[in-house]
Design a protein around this motif. Structure first.
Motif, mmCIF file in Angstrom:
data_model
loop_
_atom_site.group_PDB
_atom_site.id
_atom_site.type_symbol
_atom_site.label_atom_id
_atom_site.label_comp_id
_atom_site.label_asym_id
_atom_site.label_seq_id
_atom_site.Cartn_x
_atom_site.Cartn_y
_atom_site.Cartn_z
ATOM 1 N N GLY A 1 1.057 122.819 8.333
ATOM 2 C CA GLY A 1 1.795 121.713 8.188
ATOM 3 C C GLY A 1 1.160 120.327 7.913
ATOM 4 O O GLY A 1 1.980 119.533 8.289
ATOM 5 N N GLU A 2 0.118 120.479 7.750
ATOM 6 C CA GLU A 2 -0.953 119.130 7.528
ATOM 7 C C GLU A 2 -0.932 118.932 5.946
ATOM 8 O O GLU A 2 -0.581 119.838 5.215
ATOM 9 C CB GLU A 2 -2.034 119.429 8.074
ATOM 10 N N ASP A 3 -1.093 117.746 5.589
ATOM 11 C CA ASP A 3 -1.144 117.161 4.289
ATOM 12 C C ASP A 3 -2.728 117.224 4.015
ATOM 13 O O ASP A 3 -3.524 116.468 4.442
ATOM 14 C CB ASP A 3 -0.777 115.934 4.182
ATOM 15 N N PRO A 4 -3.096 118.004 3.065
ATOM 16 C CA PRO A 4 -4.673 118.106 2.447
ATOM 17 C C PRO A 4 -4.979 117.052 1.619
ATOM 18 O O PRO A 4 -6.158 116.752 1.449
ATOM 19 C CB PRO A 4 -4.885 119.463 1.566
ATOM 20 N N PHE A 5 -4.022 116.235 1.176
ATOM 21 C CA PHE A 5 -4.255 115.018 0.447
ATOM 22 C C PHE A 5 -4.116 113.677 0.709
ATOM 23 O O PHE A 5 -3.962 112.850 0.318
ATOM 24 C CB PHE A 5 -3.472 115.337 -0.935
ATOM 25 N N HIS A 6 -4.093 113.767 2.187
ATOM 26 C CA HIS A 6 -3.987 112.622 3.039
ATOM 27 C C HIS A 6 -5.327 112.027 2.885
ATOM 28 O O HIS A 6 -5.949 112.838 3.627
ATOM 29 C CB HIS A 6 -3.273 112.825 4.307
ATOM 30 N N THR A 7 -5.502 110.791 2.581
ATOM 31 C CA THR A 7 -6.853 110.373 2.299
ATOM 32 C C THR A 7 -7.353 109.422 3.560
ATOM 33 O O THR A 7 -8.660 108.975 3.712
ATOM 34 C CB THR A 7 -7.099 109.502 1.064
ATOM 35 N N THR A 8 -6.717 109.110 4.613
ATOM 36 C CA THR A 8 -7.132 108.373 5.480
ATOM 37 C C THR A 8 -7.283 109.167 7.005
ATOM 38 O O THR A 8 -6.201 109.878 7.473
ATOM 39 C CB THR A 8 -6.044 107.111 5.762
ATOM 40 N N ASN A 9 -8.385 108.920 7.482
ATOM 41 C CA ASN A 9 -8.587 109.691 8.911
ATOM 42 C C ASN A 9 -7.978 109.171 9.831
ATOM 43 O O ASN A 9 -7.684 107.895 9.806
ATOM 44 C CB ASN A 9 -10.433 109.600 8.970
ATOM 45 N N PRO A 10 -7.825 109.688 11.151
ATOM 46 C CA PRO A 10 -7.308 109.239 12.227
ATOM 47 C C PRO A 10 -7.995 107.658 12.833
ATOM 48 O O PRO A 10 -7.205 106.890 13.021
ATOM 49 C CB PRO A 10 -7.326 110.093 13.325
ATOM 50 N N ASP A 11 -9.160 107.579 12.238
ATOM 51 C CA ASP A 11 -9.903 106.178 12.818
ATOM 52 C C ASP A 11 -9.684 105.306 11.551
ATOM 53 O O ASP A 11 -10.334 104.193 11.793
ATOM 54 C CB ASP A 11 -11.248 106.808 13.051
ATOM 55 N N GLY A 12 -9.264 105.313 10.690
ATOM 56 C CA GLY A 12 -8.863 104.474 9.494
ATOM 57 C C GLY A 12 -9.806 104.519 8.588
ATOM 58 O O GLY A 12 -9.507 104.128 7.419
ATOM 59 N N SER A 13 -10.900 105.576 8.494
ATOM 60 C CA SER A 13 -11.856 105.606 7.578
ATOM 61 C C SER A 13 -11.539 106.660 6.606
ATOM 62 O O SER A 13 -10.369 107.321 6.603
ATOM 63 C CB SER A 13 -13.287 106.428 8.007
ATOM 64 N N GLN A 14 -11.806 106.485 5.418
ATOM 65 C CA GLN A 14 -11.279 107.393 4.081
ATOM 66 C C GLN A 14 -11.979 108.646 4.181
ATOM 67 O O GLN A 14 -13.026 108.637 4.359
ATOM 68 C CB GLN A 14 -11.729 106.634 2.812
ATOM 69 N N ASN A 15 -11.270 109.677 3.751
ATOM 70 C CA ASN A 15 -11.896 111.192 3.961
ATOM 71 C C ASN A 15 -12.088 111.173 2.275
ATOM 72 O O ASN A 15 -11.342 111.480 1.350
ATOM 73 C CB ASN A 15 -10.418 112.165 4.219
ATOM 74 N N PRO A 16 -13.455 111.207 1.873
ATOM 75 C CA PRO A 16 -13.849 111.379 0.506
ATOM 76 C C PRO A 16 -13.276 112.836 -0.242
ATOM 77 O O PRO A 16 -12.856 112.827 -1.354
ATOM 78 C CB PRO A 16 -15.284 111.204 0.667
ATOM 79 N N LYS A 17 -13.356 113.711 0.488
ATOM 80 C CA LYS A 17 -12.812 115.151 -0.167
ATOM 81 C C LYS A 17 -11.333 115.283 -0.352
ATOM 82 O O LYS A 17 -10.937 115.566 -1.562
ATOM 83 C CB LYS A 17 -13.206 116.236 0.859
ATOM 84 N N ALA A 18 -10.527 114.463 0.667
ATOM 85 C CA ALA A 18 -9.018 114.586 0.351
ATOM 86 C C ALA A 18 -8.887 113.427 -0.943
ATOM 87 O O ALA A 18 -7.891 113.589 -1.967
ATOM 88 C CB ALA A 18 -8.373 114.092 1.360
ATOM 89 N N PHE A 19 -9.620 112.422 -1.063
ATOM 90 C CA PHE A 19 -9.573 111.308 -2.139
ATOM 91 C C PHE A 19 -9.923 112.257 -3.400
ATOM 92 O O PHE A 19 -8.993 111.783 -4.310
ATOM 93 C CB PHE A 19 -10.412 110.314 -1.673
ATOM 94 N N LEU A 20 -10.896 113.040 -3.366
ATOM 95 C CA LEU A 20 -11.401 113.638 -4.829
ATOM 96 C C LEU A 20 -10.292 114.607 -5.022
ATOM 97 O O LEU A 20 -10.030 114.779 -6.394
ATOM 98 C CB LEU A 20 -12.725 114.298 -4.532
ATOM 99 N N ARG A 21 -9.590 115.064 -4.099
ATOM 100 C CA ARG A 21 -8.470 116.073 -4.344
ATOM 101 C C ARG A 21 -7.363 115.401 -5.245
ATOM 102 O O ARG A 21 -6.741 115.880 -6.252
ATOM 103 C CB ARG A 21 -7.936 116.783 -3.201
#
Length: 423
Positions: free
Chosen positions: A403-423
């Motif tokens: 039930g989660e979004d694999p394309f959500h690019t922002t981590n809980p701490d506000g940093s960016q998730n590079p893997k999700a961003f590249l997806r």
């Protein structure tokens, strides 16, 4: 170098490609195909009734990629003419680029990006007919290889393969001698057993899931009906939970493939005709292509599951496991079939092998090492790429099922998730 007698195990696209490459260099080739599959009279008859139990992919969507098409163009232009005469169509990247972007100048090499719209079974039928017509290859069907025939090489102490032992259609066991044995028997190759039986170390194998299953059905456009746009030969749609491919084929036949995660039990219903038809009718683009006013089904629904990317090593620590034995195609390396690289990589290996035989045919150790280097250079990068892509696809599917979004690019701490961003 003296000409060699090469025994090829397996008579599908990989084995036929190896036979074509080696026979054109002057070598005598014997193909041993375990399926008792006499050649039908035409490619149309082959599609309707040719039983290729050892090659289930013949019943699925294919586009013959540019690398394969260019090998055919460069080494067997008469084969390319036969494919086009039987209804295969060339899909030119430059033409599609002009449709999308106008009169843009091509870069060097763009003219070589040309795929072939052709059913897999049409390609295999024309290829086998072509190889037989050369008169350079002895094709024996219904002959199943049971084990390798080998001794020891006096100079290196390595097992030396001298041929194979096979069961003939009448049930007899026959020794088929050869200067080189080429395993082209596909994903079900028995080389993991054959080689240790002659004294080699266990063959190392790596395997990882493709994270997908898929199912295919073929349709024929009705007479006088223009096809909906094939958008350059292949229409691709990704709904997240389901991937759709519509593939142009030869002779006004096209195919539809549906693919999903093997852990999605609900979507596995498309592996059966009722579920497939329900899905196709519910998706607007496939409903358009399969409208009774446009086309009619000409095959049943065929599924492919339990798919893995697999690699086997026949050279370890700079030494071959055995002399006089190599593998091409899926016997050595196979990748997710949905990306359609199997035939191209098999022929890349086959013609690379022919080059290595020309250079090192009288030194089997040097031949094995040179061929292994060609595989590392020309095939392994595509295997490694697919392993990484499929691992990510599995992760995406698992994330979605939580039930989660694999394309959500922002981590809980506000940093960016590079893997999700590249997806």
């Amino acid at each position: 170098m003296q000409t060699k007698h090469v025994v090829v195990i397996g008579g599908s696209v990989a084995g036929l490609g190896a036979a074509l490459a080696l026979s054109r260099r002057g070598h005598r080739v014997t193909i041993l195909e375990s399926d008792a599959t006499p050649l039908p009279a035409s490619h149309g008859e082959a599609f309707e009734r040719w039983k290729r139990r050892g090659s289930p992919q013949t019943r699925h969507s294919h586009a013959l990629l540019a690398r394969l098409r260019n090998l055919i163009r460069d080494h067997a232009p008469d084969l390319l003419e036969k494919l086009l005469a039987c209804g295969a169509e060339e899909l030119r990247f430059t033409e599609r680029a002009r449709e999308l972007f106008g009169d843009v100048p091509p870069e060097d090499g763009d003219e070589d990006i040309v795929a072939l719209a052709c059913r897999r079974i049409t390609f295999e039928w024309i290829l086998r007919r072509h190889v037989l017509d050369t008169g350079l290859v002895d094709y024996r069907d219904g002959v199943a290889v049971e084990r390798l025939d080998a001794g020891r090489d006096a100079a290196t102490g390595l097992p030396l393969v001298k041929g194979v032992w096979a069961k003939t259609p009448d049930g007899a066991t026959e020794r088929v001698p050869g200067d080189l044995v080429v395993d082209a028997s596909g994903r079900g190759s028995k080389l993991l057993r054959w080689l240790p039986e002659i004294g080699t170390p266990p063959v190392r194998e790596a395997s990882s899931p493709c994270g997908i299953f898929y199912t295919t059905r073929f349709y024929r456009l009705l007479d006088g009906v223009a096809a909906p746009s094939f958008d350059g030969g292949i229409v691709g749609v990704d709904l997240g939970y389901l991937k759709i491919g519509i593939f142009a084929g030869d002779s006004r036949v096209f195919s539809i493939t549906l693919a999903a995660s093997p852990t999605d039990t609900e979507m596995r219903r498309v592996l059966r005709r009722s579920g497939f038809e329900t899905a196709v009718a519910a998706i607007p683009i496939t409903a358009e292509y399969t409208s009774p006013a446009i086309s009619e089904p000409v095959s049943d629904v065929h599924g492919m599951a339990n798919l893995n990317n697999t690699r086997r090593w026949l050279v370890e620590g700079g030494e071959p496991h055995a002399l006089g034995f190599v593998a091409v195609g899926d016997s050595l390396i196979h990748t997710n079939p949905i990306v359609g690289r199997g035939c191209s990589l098999a022929w890349t290996a086959a013609f690379g092998l022919a080059d290595c035989v020309d250079a090192h045919g009288d030194d089997l150790r040097a031949l094995a090492l040179a061929y292994d280097a060609r595989i590392e250079r020309d095939v392994v990068p595509y295997y490694a790429l697919q392993v990484a892509q499929d691992a990510d696809a599995v992760e995406v599917a698992e994330t979605q099922q939580r039930g989660e979004d694999p394309f959500h690019t922002t981590n809980p701490d506000g940093s960016q998730n590079p893997k999700a961003f590249l997806r």
